[in-house]
Design an enzyme around this catalytic site. Structure first.
Site, PDB file in Angstrom:
ATOM      1  N   CYS A  26      45.881  10.953 109.880  1.00 26.61           N
ATOM      2  CA  CYS A  26      46.009  12.233 110.583  1.00 26.61           C
ATOM      3  C   CYS A  26      45.986  12.075 112.099  1.00 26.61           C
ATOM      4  CB  CYS A  26      44.904  13.197 110.153  1.00 26.61           C
ATOM      5  SG  CYS A  26      44.972  13.609 108.401  1.00 26.61           S
TER       6      CYS A  26
ATOM      7  N   HIS B 172      48.474  22.058 110.314  1.00 30.12           N
ATOM      8  CA  HIS B 172      48.204  20.614 110.422  1.00 30.12           C
ATOM      9  C   HIS B 172      49.323  19.784 109.794  1.00 30.12           C
ATOM     10  CE1 HIS B 172      46.226  16.854 110.668  1.00 30.12           C
ATOM     11  NE2 HIS B 172      45.507  16.904 109.557  1.00 30.12           N
TER      12      HIS B 172
END
Length: 397
Positions: free
Chosen positions: A92, A345
């Site tokens: 991420c 996200h």
């Protein structure tokens, strides 16, 4: 001490671009990359022929068939033919990893102008595919079946935190307040996936519309699955950009051990180190920051970030939200953009997006999100459960 003092040159964000985040069914990975790269180059006031190198942050891990996107940016212009382009992956934190690789090319002197892109397409994949891909970023759960996915991993962090620091059982309400803050902030972000002020009562309460995903984390404690992209142009000197440039004053990167049993689940120690390294390079302290964009993939992550950055002592992160420090009118506004929680996200895009939104604040171009004349911002991006950690300190020029 600053980055310039240490390396003898500046690294400037001279242009940027940002797509909307959400379920973008009419966009492909290629169209998103071309959109934001074109915007960033135009915003920087440079020609495509002036780009010396391209870095693309993308996680993917099987969420879509194309896993080799580095040359997609060359679709912007024939003048980008033969420009070196590299995909960067660090879970991420892939976007910030690409940003730091671009920075290091400038500091090494192998480039004077670098295009950094973060992009991800996720919503076309089924929930089981996305869940399995994300679990690939965990040492213990990679390749295993899970009904709660990465939410379950951060739920375990929350349980450890509650056992150690929350005898009164108020953690759920604290996390609900963080979610409500970020949803409220997201209303003002035109790029955000979720633009609705849900209120504290809704975010704190388990209901049909806000079910428990993995106790104690409710749906409002979790960032959504998203598509999107963002891009920045990094340069060693000012360009004829549409806005003033933003200076990178310092950066930090730290990785923790991968196996869960080698980490304190509530300490995020490598995250703390990345903050210390970035602040030390910039020669500033938390009191010198006007805002921070941090990695709130889950609300417990933002709470731990208050402690990792040193805003509060371990176990006292609730003070930052309860005493109003991290709201837009507080002493250190956190996630004015809505954060991952409301903005969305798209994994590889997140770190670059955070840099773009912070740069917009520092150049007075953040529109309805705009704070009153901020001069210095921090960006924190994390891969895995506190594994790969990146922090940037940005300054208005």
């Amino acid at each position: 001490m600053s980055l310039n003092d240490q390396f003898g040159k500046d690294v400037l964000m001279t242009g940027w671009g940002h797509s909307r985040f959400g379920k973008l069914t009419d966009d492909t990975l290629e169209s998103l990359i071309v959109q934001v790269a074109s915007e960033a180059i135009a915003n920087a006031g440079v020609e495509p022929s002036q780009i010396d190198e391209v870095y693309v942050g993308q996680f993917n891990a099987g969420m879509m068939p194309l896993a080799f996107p580095s040359s997609l940016a060359l679709q912007v212009s024939p003048d980008l033919a033969n420009v070196p382009a590299t995909r960067v992956e660090n879970a991420c934190a892939s976007g910030s990893a690409a940003f730091q690789q671009g920075t290091k090319s400038l500091l090494a002197g192998t480039a004077k102008t670098v295009l950094v892109i973060g992009a991800e397409k996720m919503t076309q994949a089924g929930a089981d595919v996305v869940g399995a891909a994300l679990l690939g970023a965990d040492y213990d759960m990679a390749g295993k079946q899970s009904t709660t996915g990465f939410t379950g991993l951060f739920a375990e962090v929350a349980k450890h935190y509650a056992k150690r620091y929350d005898p009164a059982g108020t953690l759920g309400d604290v996390l609900g307040s963080i979610a409500a803050k970020n949803h409220r902030n997201g209303v003002d972000n035109p790029y955000a996936q979720l633009r609705k002020d849900l209120g504290e009562e809704f975010c704190r309460t388990v209901s049909d519309k806000n079910p428990m995903v993995a106790e104690p984390l409710r749906r409002t404690d979790c960032s959504p699955v998203s598509d999107g992209a963002a891009a920045v142009v990094l340069s060693v000197s000012p360009t004829r950009g549409a806005t003033a440039p933003v200076r990178l004053a310092g950066f930090g990167h730290a990785n923790d051990f991968f196996p869960t049993d080698r980490r304190d689940p509530t300490a995020f120690e490598a995250t703390r180190v990345s903050w210390q390294r970035a602040l030390a390079m910039a020669g500033v302290g938390l009191e010198d920051l006007d805002l921070a964009e941090v990695h709130d993939c889950f609300t417990i992550a933002e709470l731990l970030m208050y402690e990792a950055m040193g805003l509060t002592a371990p176990g006292e992160g609730a003070r930052a939200i309860e005493e109003g420090w991290v709201y837009k009118d507080g002493k250190l506004p956190v996630n004015v953009s809505g954060g991952l929680k409301a903005k969305g996200h798209p994994v590889g895009a997140t770190g670059v997006s955070q840099h773009v939104l912070a740069a917009m604040q520092l150049t007075g171009t953040a529109g309805a999100m705009q704070l009153a004349a901020p001069r210095r911002a921090a960006v924190q991006n994390m891969g895995g459960v506190g594994i790969a950690n990146y922090v940037s300190i940005l300054e208005a020029v």
